[in-house]
Scaffold this active site. Structure first.
Site, PDB file in Angstrom:
ATOM      1  N   SER A 103      28.467  29.123  35.584  1.00 57.67           N
ATOM      2  CA  SER A 103      29.871  29.525  35.756  1.00 57.67           C
ATOM      3  C   SER A 103      30.674  28.271  36.061  1.00 57.67           C
ATOM      4  CB  SER A 103      29.998  30.523  36.915  1.00 57.67           C
ATOM      5  OG  SER A 103      29.313  31.705  36.622  1.00 57.67           O
ATOM      6  N   LYS A 178      34.410  35.399  33.096  1.00 61.35           N
ATOM      7  CA  LYS A 178      33.640  35.297  34.348  1.00 61.35           C
ATOM      8  C   LYS A 178      34.569  35.072  35.541  1.00 61.35           C
ATOM      9  CE  LYS A 178      30.204  35.069  37.192  1.00 61.35           C
ATOM     10  NZ  LYS A 178      29.125  34.092  37.191  1.00 61.35           N
ATOM     11  N   LYS A 246      33.098  28.434  45.051  1.00 58.29           N
ATOM     12  CA  LYS A 246      33.396  27.543  43.922  1.00 58.29           C
ATOM     13  C   LYS A 246      34.076  28.308  42.798  1.00 58.29           C
ATOM     14  CE  LYS A 246      30.421  27.263  40.928  1.00 58.29           C
ATOM     15  NZ  LYS A 246      30.065  27.984  39.677  1.00 58.29           N
TER      16      LYS A 246
END
Length: 297
Positions: A103, A178, A246
């Site tokens: 990701s 995502k 993150k």
């Protein structure tokens, strides 16, 4: 594309043997593919005993593989593995396919894909959702970005790793999707944590509340799985808080780029920052519950 990709058994390289990467690699091995892996730790001996071969560098992985799968923690890790010294590009074969299941930034994804194409390869971004359980069970949700022809050729590999697989558009579309996923997951974890904390504070059995809610509009996969983690207070990852934080950084950056406000996710990001300050970064993201249940918000 490399004609060899149409064969049932392929030479696959796998870079990134973390909590999710290791079981994903094992599932590819069980499907009959030849597997070269990097970077191997002591805990990965089971992969080698099952037939995987260790490589010293991403370059060596690329030299031995038709398909190179990346499952790395963050954007700089992917850039280093692909473009850096001894990286994938140094050993890439004409027509090989690079699949990034990490990701990372959708913007950087397009840059990395362009580098792979200039080197003669193909590229798909394919971030996943489903955590360690989904990776182990071959039941991940996968968001694909890439040309229709390349995605179609590679689909049997994705069907080995996941159940809900959607082609979202050209390169970068998988990562953009995502980001959306992580926004919704983060907000839902916070909602479940707050709800179950109020249940406990009200003298209600939180486990019984979780079961009761599962039949109504509050029902969700997160209530089912992470709600149980909260009730049991077991926060082994799973998906680590530091990695979800993150991802929320990617979400906030995307929102700023598109001029969209995310007031809810800004709150969740601050909650995760508090968790990181407590050195909880390696815990599952369901551990946000502790911040509220321990009256520390």
């Amino acid at each position: 594309m490399n004609e060899g990709l149409r064969r049932e058994q392929m030479r696959i390289g796998f870079i990134g043997l973390g909590v999710m990467g290791a079981p994903m690699a094992l599932n590819l091995l069980k499907a009959g593919h030849t597997l070269t892996v990097h970077r191997v730790r002591e805990r990965h001996q089971g992969l080698l005993e099952a037939g995987a071969v260790a490589a010293d560098s991403p370059q060596e992985v690329a030299e031995k593989s038709q398909v190179i799968v990346l499952m790395l923690p963050d954007t700089p890790d992917v850039e280093k593995a692909v473009i850096g010294a001894d990286g994938v590009l140094s050993g890439l074969q004409e027509g090989s396919l690079v699949i990034d299941m990490s990701s990372i930034s959708p913007v950087v994804t397009k840059d990395v894909a362009a580098s792979v194409r200039r080197a003669g390869g193909e590229y798909i971004d394919a971030p996943v959702s489903g955590g360690e359980a989904g990776a182990r069970e071959g039941a991940l949700t996968i968001f694909l970005g890439g040309s229709e022809a390349v995605v179609e050729e590679a689909m049997p590999l994705f069907q080995t790793l996941g159940k809900n697989i959607t082609h979202m558009g050209e390169v970068g579309a998988g990562q953009a999707t995502k980001v959306v996923n992580q926004i919704i997951v983060g907000l839902t974890i916070e909602a479940v944590a707050e709800g179950l904390s109020v249940a406990e504070a009200s003298g209600i059995d939180a486990g019984k509340a979780r079961e009761a809610l599962s039949g109504g509009f509050a029902s969700s996969r997160i209530l089912e799985m992470h709600g149980q983690r909260m009730v049991n207070r077991t926060f082994d990852p799973g998906f680590r808080i530091r990695l979800h934080r993150k991802d929320l950084g990617l979400a906030l950056a995307a929102a700023e780029h598109h001029g969209v406000e995310l007031p809810g996710i800004e709150v969740v990001a601050r909650q995760m920052d508090k968790a990181l300050a407590k050195d909880w970064g390696e815990l599952d993201h369901a551990a946000l519950f502790r911040l509220i249940a321990e009256r520390d918000v």
